[in-house]
Design a protein around this motif. Structure first.
Motif, PDB file in Angstrom:
ATOM      1  N   LEU A 170       0.835  -1.210   0.000  1.00  0.00           N
ATOM      2  CA  LEU A 170       0.000   0.000   0.000  1.00  0.00           C
ATOM      3  C   LEU A 170       0.866   1.254   0.000  1.00  0.00           C
ATOM      4  N   SER A 171       1.869   1.245   0.876  1.00  0.00           N
ATOM      5  CA  SER A 171       2.750   2.397   0.987  1.00  0.00           C
ATOM      6  C   SER A 171       3.502   2.651  -0.315  1.00  0.00           C
ATOM      7  N   ILE A 172       4.017   1.572  -0.913  1.00  0.00           N
ATOM      8  CA  ILE A 172       4.755   1.729  -2.170  1.00  0.00           C
ATOM      9  C   ILE A 172       3.836   2.243  -3.261  1.00  0.00           C
ATOM     10  N   ALA A 173       2.612   1.694  -3.315  1.00  0.00           N
ATOM     11  CA  ALA A 173       1.658   2.116  -4.342  1.00  0.00           C
ATOM     12  C   ALA A 173       1.317   3.596  -4.192  1.00  0.00           C
ATOM     13  N   ILE A 174       1.076   4.021  -2.947  1.00  0.00           N
ATOM     14  CA  ILE A 174       0.771   5.438  -2.705  1.00  0.00           C
ATOM     15  C   ILE A 174       1.964   6.300  -3.092  1.00  0.00           C
ATOM     16  N   GLY A 175       3.153   5.836  -2.727  1.00  0.00           N
ATOM     17  CA  GLY A 175       4.357   6.588  -3.056  1.00  0.00           C
ATOM     18  C   GLY A 175       4.547   6.740  -4.550  1.00  0.00           C
ATOM     19  N   ILE A 176       4.304   5.649  -5.288  1.00  0.00           N
ATOM     20  CA  ILE A 176       4.440   5.707  -6.749  1.00  0.00           C
ATOM     21  C   ILE A 176       3.409   6.673  -7.332  1.00  0.00           C
ATOM     22  N   ALA A 177       2.181   6.637  -6.785  1.00  0.00           N
ATOM     23  CA  ALA A 177       1.134   7.547  -7.257  1.00  0.00           C
ATOM     24  C   ALA A 177       1.544   9.002  -7.005  1.00  0.00           C
ATOM     25  N   LEU A 207       4.479  10.134  -6.795  1.00  0.00           N
ATOM     26  CA  LEU A 207       5.616  10.458  -7.655  1.00  0.00           C
ATOM     27  C   LEU A 207       5.188  10.693  -9.095  1.00  0.00           C
ATOM     28  N   LEU A 208       4.417   9.769  -9.646  1.00  0.00           N
ATOM     29  CA  LEU A 208       4.106   9.819 -11.070  1.00  0.00           C
ATOM     30  C   LEU A 208       2.880  10.654 -11.389  1.00  0.00           C
ATOM     31  N   VAL A 209       1.841  10.511 -10.568  1.00  0.00           N
ATOM     32  CA  VAL A 209       0.585  11.192 -10.868  1.00  0.00           C
ATOM     33  C   VAL A 209       0.602  12.643 -10.384  1.00  0.00           C
ATOM     34  N   LEU A 210       1.079  12.826  -9.145  1.00  0.00           N
ATOM     35  CA  LEU A 210       1.048  14.180  -8.592  1.00  0.00           C
ATOM     36  C   LEU A 210       2.382  14.909  -8.721  1.00  0.00           C
ATOM     37  N   ALA A 233       8.201  13.658  -1.637  1.00  0.00           N
ATOM     38  CA  ALA A 233       7.204  12.957  -0.823  1.00  0.00           C
ATOM     39  C   ALA A 233       7.001  11.537  -1.335  1.00  0.00           C
ATOM     40  N   GLY A 234       6.906  11.404  -2.660  1.00  0.00           N
ATOM     41  CA  GLY A 234       6.708  10.088  -3.262  1.00  0.00           C
ATOM     42  C   GLY A 234       7.831   9.132  -2.896  1.00  0.00           C
ATOM     43  N   LYS A 235       9.066   9.601  -3.064  1.00  0.00           N
ATOM     44  CA  LYS A 235      10.218   8.742  -2.747  1.00  0.00           C
ATOM     45  C   LYS A 235      10.234   8.356  -1.270  1.00  0.00           C
ATOM     46  N   ALA A 236       9.870   9.305  -0.416  1.00  0.00           N
ATOM     47  CA  ALA A 236       9.878   9.027   1.020  1.00  0.00           C
ATOM     48  C   ALA A 236       8.852   7.955   1.381  1.00  0.00           C
ATOM     49  N   VAL A 237       7.663   8.062   0.792  1.00  0.00           N
ATOM     50  CA  VAL A 237       6.603   7.090   1.092  1.00  0.00           C
ATOM     51  C   VAL A 237       6.962   5.716   0.532  1.00  0.00           C
ATOM     52  N   ILE A 238       7.562   5.684  -0.673  1.00  0.00           N
ATOM     53  CA  ILE A 238       8.017   4.408  -1.232  1.00  0.00           C
ATOM     54  C   ILE A 238       9.051   3.774  -0.298  1.00  0.00           C
ATOM     55  N   THR A 239      10.005   4.603   0.142  1.00  0.00           N
ATOM     56  CA  THR A 239      11.060   4.104   1.025  1.00  0.00           C
ATOM     57  C   THR A 239      10.475   3.546   2.315  1.00  0.00           C
ATOM     58  N   ALA A 240       9.470   4.224   2.861  1.00  0.00           N
ATOM     59  CA  ALA A 240       8.820   3.715   4.076  1.00  0.00           C
ATOM     60  C   ALA A 240       8.262   2.322   3.817  1.00  0.00           C
ATOM     61  N   GLY A 241       7.621   2.143   2.670  1.00  0.00           N
ATOM     62  CA  GLY A 241       7.072   0.839   2.307  1.00  0.00           C
ATOM     63  C   GLY A 241       8.156  -0.214   2.180  1.00  0.00           C
ATOM     64  N   LEU A 242       9.305   0.176   1.614  1.00  0.00           N
ATOM     65  CA  LEU A 242      10.413  -0.759   1.445  1.00  0.00           C
ATOM     66  C   LEU A 242      10.992  -1.164   2.798  1.00  0.00           C
ATOM     67  N   TYR A 256      20.515  -1.108   2.246  1.00  0.00           N
ATOM     68  CA  TYR A 256      19.773   0.094   2.595  1.00  0.00           C
ATOM     69  C   TYR A 256      20.676   1.091   3.305  1.00  0.00           C
ATOM     70  N   VAL A 257      21.452   0.559   4.260  1.00  0.00           N
ATOM     71  CA  VAL A 257      22.362   1.423   5.019  1.00  0.00           C
ATOM     72  C   VAL A 257      23.410   2.048   4.094  1.00  0.00           C
ATOM     73  N   ARG A 258      23.803   1.304   3.073  1.00  0.00           N
ATOM     74  CA  ARG A 258      24.791   1.834   2.117  1.00  0.00           C
ATOM     75  C   ARG A 258      24.176   2.798   1.112  1.00  0.00           C
ATOM     76  N   GLY A 259      22.838   2.901   1.127  1.00  0.00           N
ATOM     77  CA  GLY A 259      22.177   3.817   0.203  1.00  0.00           C
ATOM     78  C   GLY A 259      21.955   3.261  -1.184  1.00  0.00           C
ATOM     79  N   ASP A 260      22.004   1.919  -1.318  1.00  0.00           N
ATOM     80  CA  ASP A 260      21.831   1.323  -2.643  1.00  0.00           C
ATOM     81  C   ASP A 260      20.374   1.073  -3.012  1.00  0.00           C
ATOM     82  N   VAL A 261      19.477   1.213  -2.028  1.00  0.00           N
ATOM     83  CA  VAL A 261      18.071   0.959  -2.312  1.00  0.00           C
ATOM     84  C   VAL A 261      17.435   2.229  -2.878  1.00  0.00           C
ATOM     85  N   GLU A 262      17.306   2.274  -4.185  1.00  0.00           N
ATOM     86  CA  GLU A 262      16.740   3.428  -4.865  1.00  0.00           C
ATOM     87  C   GLU A 262      15.228   3.242  -4.981  1.00  0.00           C
ATOM     88  N   PRO A 263      14.432   4.085  -4.323  1.00  0.00           N
ATOM     89  CA  PRO A 263      12.976   3.887  -4.295  1.00  0.00           C
ATOM     90  C   PRO A 263      12.334   3.798  -5.679  1.00  0.00           C
TER      91      PRO A 263
END
Lengths: 94, 279
Positions: free
Chosen positions: A21-28, A30-33, A38-47, B221-228
């Motif tokens: 869900l988090s990744i999907a919202i993040g992608i939206a 990023l791409l849609v809005l 913000a998009g990258k941060a939300v994707i990263t949270a999901g990851l 992730y810690v190394r910064g290789d995880v590109e969102p």
């Protein structure tokens, strides 16, 4: 082993769904809005949620096994957890 | 190519990787790394990190389904995980010390041989005449599962448990050193050495690979290789693919899964030999 399986399944479902869900919202975002930061941060949270899911399922299994007094398998789960955590620590210092 | 188009295409490739990975008990790394670097020109470090993420995604998605279907053997998984995570740690430790090239050549040959062995076994549906060893009995590793394709419950037991743990250690080390092949090695060990039914092997492998990949992923992730922008669509695509793959796997016959494995092992062997030759 049944209680372990149901707890682990539940945890994987929650982790997987929250992460997806988090990744999907993040992608939206990023791409849609076009909200890059913000998009990258939300994707990263999901990851992050995704990466933590397998590790937490080992901890959850350990917890349930101890409650069940299944000491052999609790020990095996504990060993895996120790190895995982030392691997992470080792990786960070490398 | 626009970001949207690239994202969509990465998602599509990941869907395929997740589907195949869920059926075969692999993480999809063998598809993801070449696809990301060759098709999408992603830098190798980011590709490897995204691949680790994809393995976790396949594992999570597939495990949910197979645990519910009662095909995964949780006991065997918990035992073997000790071997596999210890191996991953070893692989990470020694990765700087060894000439990776020779390992790629060695394991490329090993994979090639495994492809041959799997081809020989391609008509085998279920293992026959397996005697449990003492460790299997004491740890209660036997089980049964309902095979949808055969429309019957299949009881099974486990042989050569300790060698199996040893091979898991080997598979974890390979995964840690080479970045690919760990899932395939697990399935091979469970199938050929421990004599488990192929579906139990693939389902149990799927369950285990997430944990080892998570260790690597934290480091990346810690190394910064995880590109969102790369890892995000990969994770999402793979999870969706795994949901599809699990539904397919239960309907396939064990012999079909074996036949699907042969080209995958060959592809792995080629990739490893390629890396070994190029250095």
């Amino acid at each position: 082993m049944e209680p372990v399986v149901s707890v682990v399944t539940r945890l994987l479902q929650i982790g997987g769904a929250a992460s997806a869900l988090s990744i999907a919202i993040g992608i939206a975002l990023l791409l849609v809005l076009g909200q890059e930061a913000a998009g990258k941060a939300v994707i990263t949270a999901g990851l992050i949620i995704l990466i933590l899911t397998p590790i937490s399922r080992v901890a959850a299994a350990l917890w349930v096994l101890l409650r069940q007094r299944d000491y052999i398998y609790a020990f095996l789960s504990f060993a895996v957890l120790v190895i995982l955590l030392s691997g992470i620590l080792f990786g960070k210092t490398k | 190519m626009t970001l949207a188009a690239t994202t969509l295409m990465i998602f599509a490739v990941s869907l395929f990787a997740g589907t195949a990975g869920a059926i075969l008990g692999l993480g999809g790394g063998i598809i993801m790394v070449p696809a990301l670097t060759l098709l999408f020109k992603v830098p190798i470090h980011q590709a490897v990190a995204a691949s680790a993420v994809s393995v976790i995604a396949t594992s999570t998605g597939a495990a949910i389904a197979y645990l519910k279907d009662r095909i995964t053997n949780a006991r065997i998984a918990m035992l073997l995980e000790v071997g596999t995570t210890a191996g991953a740690l070893t692989g990470a430790f020694i990765s700087g010390l060894l000439e990776a090239r020779w390992l790629f050549l060695l394991f490329g040959l090993l994979m090639g041989y495994s492809a041959y062995a799997m081809y020989q076994a391609r008509k085998t549906e279920l293992p026959e005449g397996v005697k449990p060893d003492e460790m299997a009995v004491r740890l209660g590793l036997s089980g049964s599962y309902y095979d949808q394709a055969l429309d019957r419950t299949v009881p099974y037991t486990v042989a050569r448990t300790l060698p199996g743990v040893g091979l898991m250690y080997g598979s974890g080390t390979i995964g840690g050193l080479l970045g690919i092949g760990a899932g395939a090695f697990k399935v091979l060990a469970m199938d050929q050495v421990m004599r488990l039914p192929i579906k139990v092997s693939t389902a149990t492998s799927n369950f285990m690979i997430g944990v080892t990949a998570a260790t690597s992923a934290v480091v990346f992730y810690v190394r910064g290789d995880v590109e969102p922008v790369v890892a995000g669509p990969v994770a999402l695509g793979v999870m969706c693919g795994a949901l599809v793959g699990t539904r397919l796997m239960v309907r396939l016959k064990g012999s079909t899964i074996r036949k699907l494995f042969v080209p995958v092992l060959l592809f792995l062997a080629v990739q490893m030999l390629w890396k070994g030759v190029l250095g």
